[in-house]
Structure formats: structure tokens, C-alpha cells
Design a protein around this motif. Structure first.
Motif, PDB file in Angstrom:
ATOM      1  N   ALA A 149      -8.503  -4.581   2.656  1.00 55.93           N
ATOM      2  CA  ALA A 149      -7.970  -5.212   3.911  1.00 55.93           C
ATOM      3  C   ALA A 149      -6.348  -4.942   3.776  1.00 55.93           C
ATOM      4  O   ALA A 149      -5.785  -4.781   4.880  1.00 55.93           O
ATOM      5  N   CYS A 150      -5.635  -4.782   2.686  1.00 51.81           N
ATOM      6  CA  CYS A 150      -4.307  -4.512   2.732  1.00 51.81           C
ATOM      7  C   CYS A 150      -3.796  -2.871   3.423  1.00 51.81           C
ATOM      8  O   CYS A 150      -2.859  -2.669   4.037  1.00 51.81           O
ATOM      9  N   ILE A 151      -5.052  -2.286   3.132  1.00 51.48           N
ATOM     10  CA  ILE A 151      -4.839  -0.784   3.809  1.00 51.48           C
ATOM     11  C   ILE A 151      -5.284  -0.780   5.332  1.00 51.48           C
ATOM     12  O   ILE A 151      -4.468  -0.282   6.249  1.00 51.48           O
ATOM     13  N   LEU A 152      -6.135  -1.781   5.661  1.00 49.51           N
ATOM     14  CA  LEU A 152      -6.429  -1.878   7.152  1.00 49.51           C
ATOM     15  C   LEU A 152      -5.193  -2.566   7.765  1.00 49.51           C
ATOM     16  O   LEU A 152      -4.856  -2.207   9.136  1.00 49.51           O
ATOM     17  N   VAL A 153      -4.409  -3.342   7.142  1.00 52.81           N
ATOM     18  CA  VAL A 153      -3.245  -3.789   7.876  1.00 52.81           C
ATOM     19  C   VAL A 153      -2.303  -2.984   8.033  1.00 52.81           C
ATOM     20  O   VAL A 153      -1.584  -3.087   9.332  1.00 52.81           O
ATOM     21  N   ILE A 154      -2.268  -2.014   7.326  1.00 61.11           N
ATOM     22  CA  ILE A 154      -1.168  -0.812   7.504  1.00 61.11           C
ATOM     23  C   ILE A 154      -1.671  -0.161   8.803  1.00 61.11           C
ATOM     24  O   ILE A 154      -0.834   0.296   9.585  1.00 61.11           O
ATOM     25  N   PHE A 155      -2.982   0.000   8.826  1.00 58.57           N
ATOM     26  CA  PHE A 155      -3.435   0.872  10.165  1.00 58.57           C
ATOM     27  C   PHE A 155      -3.210  -0.105  11.454  1.00 58.57           C
ATOM     28  O   PHE A 155      -3.356   0.368  12.383  1.00 58.57           O
ATOM     29  N   ILE A 156      -2.996  -1.213  11.183  1.00 63.76           N
ATOM     30  CA  ILE A 156      -2.807  -2.366  12.462  1.00 63.76           C
ATOM     31  C   ILE A 156      -1.600  -2.032  13.130  1.00 63.76           C
ATOM     32  O   ILE A 156      -1.058  -2.123  14.040  1.00 63.76           O
ATOM     33  N   HIS A 157      -0.425  -1.720  11.978  1.00 62.68           N
ATOM     34  CA  HIS A 157       0.831  -1.584  12.358  1.00 62.68           C
ATOM     35  C   HIS A 157       1.261  -0.271  12.528  1.00 62.68           C
ATOM     36  O   HIS A 157       2.405  -0.002  13.107  1.00 62.68           O
ATOM     37  N   CYS A 158       0.475   0.688  11.915  1.00 62.13           N
ATOM     38  CA  CYS A 158       0.968   1.893  12.036  1.00 62.13           C
ATOM     39  C   CYS A 158      -0.520   2.903  12.662  1.00 62.13           C
ATOM     40  O   CYS A 158      -1.392   3.193  11.983  1.00 62.13           O
ATOM     41  N   LEU A 159      -0.449   3.014  14.180  1.00 65.10           N
ATOM     42  CA  LEU A 159      -1.809   3.610  14.812  1.00 65.10           C
ATOM     43  C   LEU A 159      -1.992   4.920  14.583  1.00 65.10           C
ATOM     44  O   LEU A 159      -0.980   5.764  14.571  1.00 65.10           O
ATOM     45  N   PHE A 160      -3.144   5.436  14.476  1.00 66.87           N
ATOM     46  CA  PHE A 160      -3.539   6.532  14.751  1.00 66.87           C
ATOM     47  C   PHE A 160      -3.524   6.845  16.231  1.00 66.87           C
ATOM     48  O   PHE A 160      -3.711   5.692  16.946  1.00 66.87           O
ATOM     49  N   PRO A 161      -3.219   7.993  16.594  1.00 66.47           N
ATOM     50  CA  PRO A 161      -3.117   8.357  18.181  1.00 66.47           C
ATOM     51  C   PRO A 161      -4.340   8.313  18.806  1.00 66.47           C
ATOM     52  O   PRO A 161      -5.574   8.045  18.318  1.00 66.47           O
ATOM     53  N   ILE A 162      -4.080   8.256  20.084  1.00 63.06           N
ATOM     54  CA  ILE A 162      -5.135   8.038  21.216  1.00 63.06           C
ATOM     55  C   ILE A 162      -6.004   7.059  21.012  1.00 63.06           C
ATOM     56  O   ILE A 162      -5.565   5.830  20.523  1.00 63.06           O
ATOM     57  N   GLY A 163      -7.231   6.857  21.481  1.00 62.62           N
ATOM     58  CA  GLY A 163      -8.015   5.714  21.549  1.00 62.62           C
ATOM     59  C   GLY A 163      -8.389   4.940  20.243  1.00 62.62           C
ATOM     60  O   GLY A 163      -8.750   4.082  20.072  1.00 62.62           O
ATOM     61  N   LEU A 164      -8.585   5.923  19.269  1.00 63.15           N
ATOM     62  CA  LEU A 164      -8.956   5.623  17.907  1.00 63.15           C
ATOM     63  C   LEU A 164      -8.132   4.653  17.305  1.00 63.15           C
ATOM     64  O   LEU A 164      -8.530   3.795  16.603  1.00 63.15           O
ATOM     65  N   GLY A 165      -6.780   4.584  17.479  1.00 58.38           N
ATOM     66  CA  GLY A 165      -6.010   4.027  17.010  1.00 58.38           C
ATOM     67  C   GLY A 165      -5.977   2.483  17.067  1.00 58.38           C
ATOM     68  O   GLY A 165      -6.167   1.476  16.558  1.00 58.38           O
ATOM     69  N   LYS A 166      -6.239   2.248  18.625  1.00 59.02           N
ATOM     70  CA  LYS A 166      -6.711   1.021  19.117  1.00 59.02           C
ATOM     71  C   LYS A 166      -8.037   0.276  18.439  1.00 59.02           C
ATOM     72  O   LYS A 166      -8.224  -0.860  18.159  1.00 59.02           O
ATOM     73  N   ASP A 167      -9.072   1.114  18.378  1.00 62.58           N
ATOM     74  CA  ASP A 167     -10.291   0.869  17.912  1.00 62.58           C
ATOM     75  C   ASP A 167     -10.274   0.316  16.614  1.00 62.58           C
ATOM     76  O   ASP A 167     -10.637  -0.744  16.027  1.00 62.58           O
ATOM     77  N   ILE A 168      -9.383   1.378  15.740  1.00 60.43           N
ATOM     78  CA  ILE A 168      -9.119   0.697  14.189  1.00 60.43           C
ATOM     79  C   ILE A 168      -8.627  -0.384  14.205  1.00 60.43           C
ATOM     80  O   ILE A 168      -8.813  -1.381  13.465  1.00 60.43           O
ATOM     81  N   GLN A 169      -7.519  -0.563  15.018  1.00 64.93           N
ATOM     82  CA  GLN A 169      -6.710  -1.976  15.209  1.00 64.93           C
ATOM     83  C   GLN A 169      -7.368  -2.979  15.323  1.00 64.93           C
ATOM     84  O   GLN A 169      -7.521  -4.172  14.733  1.00 64.93           O
ATOM     85  N   ALA A 170      -8.434  -3.084  16.197  1.00 65.75           N
ATOM     86  CA  ALA A 170      -9.334  -3.964  16.599  1.00 65.75           C
ATOM     87  C   ALA A 170     -10.435  -4.373  15.612  1.00 65.75           C
ATOM     88  O   ALA A 170     -10.565  -5.579  15.156  1.00 65.75           O
TER      89      ALA A 170
END
Length: 497
Positions: A22-43
Motif C-alpha cells: 500500500a505504501c508503494i501504491l501511494v507513491i504511484f498515486i502521487h508520481c504517475l507513470f506516463p500516458i493512460g497507464l499512470g491514471k489506471d494505476i492511480q485508480a
């Protein structure tokens, strides 16, 4: 996070592993991967902060039976409030100092920054919605400290309504979760403006009222279901599910079903994002959260929290207890025939399987009184117990990639070799138990510094793909450094005493 000190959660490695994830996923919420994948991972990752809330509530009133006097609850809560308040105050000061340092390096006026951050409107936002420029500004535009303020508010409320905290927990969790989704429906279809602020503003939903109360109290309710044997139909259903996943012939199959349900919730979150847009909490987030908590309780019931059956190395069919203390002076390691480790030798042909290796015939481990000699070393996970490392069981540690703490020391979380590959559940447990709070507290600062130092690299696609991973690695390393520093300070204090 919150305040899970002492025994809280120490007997459930699965929950620790999920805290690490969960703490790693929080980082991925605040630091996005590029293109649409970043938003998918954020969701997909939106369940992570909710998970921290629930785990905080799960162990908040542990070992305090339902119906206990208010004095006992308030005594526990006073300690929790003091701890969370201290951490929140220190981190708020630290991030404000960081803001002034960054503002000074770019020539932004200190007076202008003070005018932006410190005024009545920003104070109102902080007190009402746990947000505002007091805890974020242009130097780091994520107000992640809202979580600590939300936890603090809910703890204060539990302190005030101590007598009814457990009794009301289920109703409060259900009521405020419903209010949360009503608010999100208003964001989608009828954007009202309470307090002259659009309800579509992120902090109108993501605050102590609509996230802190329902999920912390949900954790308190789970504790009352498991520990107090609460007599309601939902509680009985939850206990039946936990029992079905922890014992009986179909237990492993049922756990797999819950894992599939958790993954299904992640997929639902992505679908909801693509259909409705960005939201604070998705229905899929709740599905994933429920599946994870049920799994946590099931694994916690199997062997006092050691994760078995699916990927556990069964060491003598014993549970690795809190802090992984192995009182080998009194515990028998069973492998067909018991090896009486307090009084007798491990006999040849009745070898004790440790790390999937045999202690060779005639190489008896005279445990309790003798040293494991250089030529009779027990190869645990292909690592030799060196001659100088005596197996004086009861006083020293047997090292094998991760140490089995025999006295009063922690088992160090390093990957455990099993078969021909490596799996590292213990490393995840270490991150979840010792590092997850620091990762959450400092990852925004890491992302901010990384973005400013490496801004010229933003035009390179490869770097943008690597940036969230780099931020995660650096955040974990920073947290590890803080943990080691604290351990050294504790050791110094112990020596002085």
C-alpha cells in the motif's frame, strides 16, 4: 500508520506485507507513470490509504472488550493522541521549513509565501477539511499530511465518545461510507457548493469526516467481530468467512477466491475511472479492501499470523511469534520424531528440516550446551553458520539470510531462499512493519526534490517511466536509513541503562 505500536498488528505478517504494498501504491498515486497507464494505476491504488485507516482502527482498541468502561478506552486513546499529535506537528513544521528553503533558492519572496500560507482562510481549510496551503504549496503540491490530521480528529472523537466507540463502530462505518458515495454522486451529477466551495474540490470528500470516520471505525468493528464475538448477522457472516478461509479442507481454495476478489476490485476501479473519471474512492476500492481484510484475519487465524500453505516455509510447524522470538530452549522442532532441544541431541536419521536442508547424519546439534562446530555446520538456505557464530540457543541468533531471533532481537527481513528461487515475504513484512510510515511521510519530499533536480530529464520517455520507481526506491531507502538510525539510538540508550 496512525499508531500501531507495541503488539498492534505484530502477529499478522499478511497485514504487514499489504502495508508495504500500500505504501508503494501511494507513491504511484502521487508520481504517475506516463500516458493512460499512470491514471489506471492511480485508480487501482485508491484502496491504499483506506487500508491504512482500517488497519489503524483494527488495532486501536484491541484487547479492550466491548462494554469496557470509558476510563480504560480513554487511557489507551490519550497515548495514541499524544503520539499522532507529536508526529503531525513535527512533520507539519518540517514541510513548512522545506517550503521556505525551496522558496529561497528560487527567489520567491518569503513574505509572499507567508501571505499565501498563513491566513484565516487556509486555517479554516486545515481545521475543517484537513487541507489548505498550510500543509502544501507550490513547492510540493500534494497535501498528503491530511491523513494524519484525519487520524488525529477521529482519535479525539473516540476519546470523547469512549463508552460507545465499539458499540457504534459498525453503524458509523456504514452510515459515513454511504455519505461518502452520496457525496461522490453529487460530484458527478449535481455539483453543489457547501461553504461556498464546489463539492468537486478534492478535499470536500477526502477528509476526516467522509474517509477517516468510516474506515477507522470499520477497523474497530472488525476487531469487535473477531475479538468480542459480536452477535449480529453481519458479524456472524464475517466470522463464517474467516473460519472457512482458515480451517477445513477448502480453506486454501477459499483464500484463493478472496485473492481473486481483491484483484477483481482493482479491475473494477480501473473500469470506474474510465467510465466516470477521477474519484477519491471507487466501489472497486471497497471490494479490494474488504477482500484484503478478510484475508488478513484468515491468515492471522492460521498459525498466529504466520503466512502458511501458499508460500510459507514451514519451520517445525511452529508460528514465528511477535518479533520472531524463538524460545528454542523449550520448543520441540518436529519432523516425524521430536527433537527435544532443551535436553537431548538431534539424532542421526531424525533430522530437523530447517530451510529445506538436512543436518547430516552423525552431525548432532548438541543444542543448549555445545557449539555447532565448523565441520558440522547446518546449511540453512545454503548459508554456513560460521565457526565463530555459536549456536548457543537461548542467547544468540542463527543466521540464514534472515535471522531467527532467539533472544530478544528481531528477525531481520531479508529474502529467504526456497528451492531454486528467491521469495521475500519477510522483506515485505519489514517494510510494512518498520518503514511504511516513514515512506508515507517523506515520499512527497522525495518526489519534489527528484522533480526539481532532474527536471531536464522530463523530456525523455524512459526517465518518465522510471521516475515513479526511482521515487519508490529512494523513499524506501530513506525510510530504512531513519529506521537504522532509530535502532542505533535505542541501542545506545540501552547500553547507558
Amino acid at each position: 500508520m496512525g499508531d500501531n505500536r507495541g503488539k498492534c498488528g505484530a502477529d499478522n505478517n499478511y497485514l504487514y506485507m499489504m502495508k508495504a504494498v500500500a505504501c508503494i501504491l501511494v507513491i504511484f498515486i502521487h508520481c504517475l507513470f506516463p500516458i493512460g497507464l499512470g491514471k489506471d494505476i492511480q485508480a487501482m491504488s485508491r484502496f491504499a490509504v483506506l487500508y491504512f485507516f482500517v488497519v489503524s482502527g483494527r488495532y486501536l482498541l484491541k484487547n479492550i472488550p466491548d462494554g469496557s468502561g470509558a476510563l480504560l478506552v480513554r487511557k489507551r486513546m490519550a497515548s495514541r493522541i499524544k503520539h499522532v499529535f507529536t508526529v503531525t506537528l513535527l512533520l507539519t513544521l518540517l514541510y513548512n521549513i522545506y517550503s521556505f528553503i525551496i522558496a529561497g533558492t528560487v527567489g520567491f519572496g518569503i513574505r509572499d509565501l507567508c501571505a499565501q500560507k498563513y491566513n484565516l482562510n487556509e486555517l479554516k481549510l486545515l481545521l475543517m477539511f484537513n487541507s489548505g496551503k498550510i500543509i502544501y504549496d507550490y513547492t510540493y503540491d500534494i497535501d498528503h499530511l491530511w491523513y494524519l490530521y484525519a487520524v488525529l480528529y477521529v482519535y479525539i472523537l473516540v476519546f470523547i465518545f469512549a463508552r460507545f466507540a465499539k458499540k457504534w463502530s459498525g453503524g458509523l462505518a456504514f452510515l459515513f461510507t454511504g455519505m461518502l458515495f452520496v457525496a461522490e454522486l453529487l460530484q458527478l451529477y449535481y455539483p453543489i457548493r457547501p461553504f461556498d466551495i464546489s463539492i468537486r474540490t478534492w478535499y470536500m470528500v477526502r477528509n476526516w469526516l467522509l474517509e477517516g470516520i468510516p474506515f477507522i471505525m470499520g477497523g474497530v468493528w472488525i476487531d469487535s467481530v473477531v475479538s468480542d464475538n459480536r452477535k449480529t448477522k453481519p458479524a456472524e457472516l464475517v466470522r463464517r468467512i474467516i473460519d472457512a478461509c482458515s480451517s477445513g479442507q477448502g480453506a486454501r481454495r477459499n483464500r484463493i477466491t478472496l485473492h481473486v476478489l481483491a484483484v477483481t476490485g482493482l479491475a473494477m476501479s480501473i473500469i470506474e475511472y474510465r467510465r466516470f473519471g477521477e474519484m477519491t474512492v471507487y466501489v472497486g476500492s471497497i471490494v479490494t479492501l474488504c477482500a484484503i481484510m478478510l484475508l488478513g484475519e484468515a491468515y492471522g487465524k492460521v498459525g498466529n499470523g504466520t503466512i502458511e500453505a501458499d508460500h510459507q516455509s514451514d519451520i517445525g510447524n511452529r508460528s514465528i511469534e511477535k518479533d520472531h522470538q524463538s524460545d528454542i530452549g523449550n520448543i520441540d522442532i518436529e519432523k516425524g520424531n521430536q527433537s527435544d532441544i532443551g535436553d537431548s541431541n538431534i539424532e542421526a536419521n531424525h533430522q530437523s528440516v530447517i530451510g529445506n536442508r538436512n543436518i547430516g547424519k552423525d552431525q548432532q546439534s548438541d543444542v543448549g550446551n555445545r557449539n555447532i562446530e565448523k565441520d558440522c555446520q547446518s546449511d540453512r538456505g545454503n548459508i554456513d553458520i560460521e565457526k565463530g557464530n555459536q549456536s548457543d540457543i537461548g542467547n544468540s541468533n542463527i543466521e540464514a539470510n534472515h535471522q531467527n531471533s532467539i533472544g530478544n532481537k528481531y528477525m531481520k527481513a531479508y529474502p529467504k531462499r526456497i528451492g531454486n528461487g528467491f521469495i521475500n515475504p519477510n522483506h515485505l513484512c519489514h517494510i510494512g512493519k518498520h518503514l511504511s510510515a516513514s515512506v508515507y511521510y517523506f515520499h512527497i519530499m522525495v518526489i519534489s526534490i527528484l522533480s526539481k533536480l532532474l527536471m531536464p530529464l522530463d523530456r525523455f520517455r524512459l526517465y518518465m517511466w522510471m521516475k515513479p520507481l526511482i521515487a519508490a526506491v529512494i523513499s524506501v531507502l530513506v525510510a530504512e536509513g531513519i529506521y537504522r538510525m532509530r535502532e542505533k539510538m535505542r541501542e545506545v540508550r540501552r547500553r547507558r541503562i
